[in-house]
Design an enzyme around this catalytic site. Structure first.
Site, PDB file in Angstrom:
ATOM      1  N   GLU A 104       0.554  -1.029  -0.190  1.00 57.58           N
ATOM      2  CA  GLU A 104      -0.180   0.196  -0.384  1.00 57.58           C
ATOM      3  C   GLU A 104       0.724   1.309   0.461  1.00 57.58           C
ATOM      4  O   GLU A 104       1.507   1.850   1.244  1.00 57.58           O
ATOM      5  CB  GLU A 104      -1.141   0.333   1.275  1.00 57.58           C
ATOM      6  CG  GLU A 104      -1.962   1.650   1.523  1.00 57.58           C
ATOM      7  CD  GLU A 104      -2.700   1.183   0.051  1.00 57.58           C
ATOM      8  OE1 GLU A 104      -2.014   1.872  -0.768  1.00 57.58           O
ATOM      9  OE2 GLU A 104      -3.973  -0.255   0.585  1.00 57.58           O
ATOM     10  N   SER A 116       7.815   5.422   6.095  1.00 56.67           N
ATOM     11  CA  SER A 116       7.228   6.858   4.987  1.00 56.67           C
ATOM     12  C   SER A 116       9.252   7.984   6.533  1.00 56.67           C
ATOM     13  O   SER A 116       9.646   7.330   6.144  1.00 56.67           O
ATOM     14  CB  SER A 116       6.377   7.051   5.010  1.00 56.67           C
ATOM     15  OG  SER A 116       5.825   6.795   4.036  1.00 56.67           O
ATOM     16  N   SER A 136      12.812   5.448  -0.150  1.00 55.95           N
ATOM     17  CA  SER A 136      12.804   6.742   1.349  1.00 55.95           C
ATOM     18  C   SER A 136      13.496   7.566   0.649  1.00 55.95           C
ATOM     19  O   SER A 136      14.530   6.951   0.721  1.00 55.95           O
ATOM     20  CB  SER A 136      11.759   6.414   2.324  1.00 55.95           C
ATOM     21  OG  SER A 136      10.888   5.485   1.974  1.00 55.95           O
ATOM     22  N   HIS A 179       8.595   8.788  -1.189  1.00 57.98           N
ATOM     23  CA  HIS A 179       8.661   7.292  -1.469  1.00 57.98           C
ATOM     24  C   HIS A 179       8.217   6.742  -2.261  1.00 57.98           C
ATOM     25  O   HIS A 179       6.862   7.055  -3.272  1.00 57.98           O
ATOM     26  CB  HIS A 179       7.719   6.877  -0.009  1.00 57.98           C
ATOM     27  CG  HIS A 179       7.854   8.511   0.876  1.00 57.98           C
ATOM     28  ND1 HIS A 179       8.682   7.932   1.866  1.00 57.98           N
ATOM     29  CD2 HIS A 179       7.490   9.260   2.036  1.00 57.98           C
ATOM     30  CE1 HIS A 179       9.053   8.415   3.103  1.00 57.98           C
ATOM     31  NE2 HIS A 179       8.409   9.766   3.119  1.00 57.98           N
ATOM     32  N   GLU A 236       0.538   6.888   1.160  1.00 60.08           N
ATOM     33  CA  GLU A 236       0.558   6.939   2.822  1.00 60.08           C
ATOM     34  C   GLU A 236      -0.851   7.512   3.671  1.00 60.08           C
ATOM     35  O   GLU A 236      -1.855   8.535   2.715  1.00 60.08           O
ATOM     36  CB  GLU A 236       1.450   7.610   3.290  1.00 60.08           C
ATOM     37  CG  GLU A 236       2.603   7.780   1.978  1.00 60.08           C
ATOM     38  CD  GLU A 236       3.534   7.981   1.092  1.00 60.08           C
ATOM     39  OE1 GLU A 236       4.230   7.694   0.851  1.00 60.08           O
ATOM     40  OE2 GLU A 236       2.509   8.797   0.390  1.00 60.08           O
ATOM     41  N   CYS A 260       2.924   4.672   5.397  1.00 58.66           N
ATOM     42  CA  CYS A 260       2.581   4.113   4.152  1.00 58.66           C
ATOM     43  C   CYS A 260       2.277   2.879   4.529  1.00 58.66           C
ATOM     44  O   CYS A 260       2.181   2.151   5.953  1.00 58.66           O
ATOM     45  CB  CYS A 260       3.152   3.929   3.452  1.00 58.66           C
ATOM     46  SG  CYS A 260       5.134   3.464   3.121  1.00 58.66           S
TER      47      CYS A 260
END
Length: 503
Positions: free
Chosen positions: A41, A103, A360, A385, A44, A117
């Site tokens: 996923e 993140s 990141s 990210h 964020e 995230c």
């Protein structure tokens, strides 16, 4: 030990050398155990909590440095509730940047930004965040009678919570399973909150929860109650209460740009895989330009090993996930050029390449001198990210570097970032405080300096290679919000919007 029972910074933190500030701290123990195999996923959750109007206007009694005075280890229990760890820290005069396993976090004297995230439970850390602000930094509170009360929570000036629609909402945990659950959670905690959905209900959209400012004043503090100012318990935490400040309240120049990109071009996304990053490092290390003295990649300076046949071998740091490869990727893909050190000499980037893929980076961009030679006391940052897997590809870019600083217009930044990833579609949100641009009756509300003004509109409408599909403007009491959604002209979609969740 801190007031929360948290020990000092552990010995596994080491400081890497750099010239002046900002400086970098790496948590090697956490970094050694990371694996992004199950990351899925990308979009964020973003939380921004203000406790004062600016770093120069902290409430009376707050520790010098405000939230920046909090021992970094005090944030660990809060981040544990969120389900993320600190990888490294950039310390600078006006903002501390925390690169996280999921993140980023940015700590200013007067506010904190937390962006996570995956299946992190960001809102579950909010209670402890407010407690830390009261206990460790000394910000005033109003929800309980005593600082010793375990429910003590510093009173926020403003709270912002936002996110894009999830791709896999069924995998989320806690209050994040739906936008309705998140709004209920926040409404049960704060007074004066409002929730919005921006964009198409049957397409890509963006959610926002924001608390409203109020004009009520706190009672004067007394020596016997210098930190607690309310004798009663409140069922909810008030927001927007104006406390006696120790400085001059200036016009709020707050501005945040967020670019949320999906359906990344597969070729561009390859750079964010560990195998490709290592290949780039090898090419750079053994290229003729390096032999001729090109030192742009200083992470290679310590390499010189060779195998039994005399062939040069990459150092381990450039074949495994971590900060060294993160630096390689940041340079190779062009992120380091968004705010280059040639223009922003004190800018610093902290990047991390995950295994087998994912990336990141946090950047700290100190304010530059104005025409009069003075340097504003402001903390500027950017964060990036990347989730490159084709079935869930996503990249985000966020910054509070003001549009127009050093001649860089917002549209130029957007175009440069978008060219790095070439997403099939992306959305842009530009949140801008009205501050000195607030209009009075009879003035031109379409001021060209505004993000939604005529001049800005024309620049933002034309992102090369893309067509703008949506443009939505929200005019809040003290902020302007502009949401734009774009699709690439040659992009062939996957048969419909990737909504992921229902409203």
């Amino acid at each position: 030990m801190s007031g929360l029972g948290v020990p000092a910074i552990p010995a596994n933190y080491t400081f890497s050398p750099s010239e002046g500030t900002p400086y970098l701290t790496i948590n090697h123990d956490v970094a050694a155990d990371l694996d992004s195999t199950n990351a899925f996923e990308g979009p964020e959750k973003l939380l921004e909590v203000w406790f004062a109007p600016s770093a120069k206007a902290l409430p009376a009694g707050v520790k010098e440095g405000g939230l920046k005075a909090v021992n970094p280890d005090c944030w660990t229990p809060m981040l544990d509730l969120v389900h993320c760890k600190v990888l490294s820290i950039i310390n600078s005069e006006n903002v501390d940047s925390y690169l996280l396993s999921e993140s980023s976090m940015f700590v200013f004297p007067h506010k904190i930004i937390l962006k996570t995230c995956g299946t992190t439970t960001l809102l579950l850390g909010l209670d402890l965040m407010l407690r830390i602000a009261a206990v460790e930094a000394g910000f005033p509170f109003h929800n309980v009678a005593s600082l010793e009360d375990p429910k003590v929570a510093a009173t926020p000036l403003r709270v912002f919570y936002s996110r894009k629609n999830f791709l896999f909402p069924q995998k989320q945990r806690g209050p994040h399973k739906s936008w309705r659950d998140e709004v209920t959670f926040l409404d049960n905690m704060f007074e004066n909150g409002s929730a919005y959905m921006v964009g198409k209900m049957n397409g890509d959209h963006w959610y926002l929860y924001i608390t409203s400012p109020t004009s009520s004043l706190t009672p004067p503090r007394t020596p016997t109650s210098s930190r607690g100012v309310s004798p009663s318990r409140r069922s909810k935490i008030p927001t927007g209460i104006v406390a006696p400040f120790g400085g001059v309240i200036e016009h709020n120049a707050d501005e945040t740009l967020e670019i949320l990109m999906t359906d990344l071009d597969p070729e561009n996304a390859k750079k964010f895989y560990l195998e490709e990053a290592t290949a780039i490092a090898k090419e750079k290390l053994f290229s003729k330009s390096e032999a001729n003295g090109d030192a742009s990649f200083d992470v290679f300076s310590s390499s010189g090993d060779s195998d039994a046949d005399g062939q040069a071998v990459l150092p381990e740091a450039l074949t495994t996930e971590g900060h060294a490869l993160g630096t390689v990727v940041s340079e190779a893909c062009g992120l380091s050029a968004v705010y280059p050190t040639s223009t922003y000499p004190d800018a610093r980037i902290d990047a991390y390449q995950f295994s087998p893929c994912g990336f990141s980076a946090n950047g700290v961009v100190p304010a530059v001198a104005g025409a009069d030679g003075t340097v504003p006391k402001a903390g500027h940052y950017f964060t990036v990210h990347v989730t490159p897997e084709p079935q869930c590809s996503f990249a985000s870019f966020e910054t509070n570097v003001p549009g127009g600083q050093n001649g860089r217009q917002t549209a130029e930044v957007i175009e440069q970032v978008v060219n790095i990833f070439r997403p099939g579609r992306f959305s842009v949100t530009l949140f801008e405080a009205k501050g000195a641009l607030a209009t009075t009756p009879g003035e031109d509300a379409d001021d060209s300096r505004r993000s939604w003004g005529a001049a800005a509109k024309q620049r933002m409408e034309r992102i090369n290679g893309y067509r703008r599909v949506d443009r939505i403007v929200h005019d809040f009491e003290d902020y302007d919000l502009v949401f734009r959604y774009y699709e690439r002209e040659d992009w062939v979609g996957g048969g419909g919007a990737r909504m992921g969740e229902e409203f």
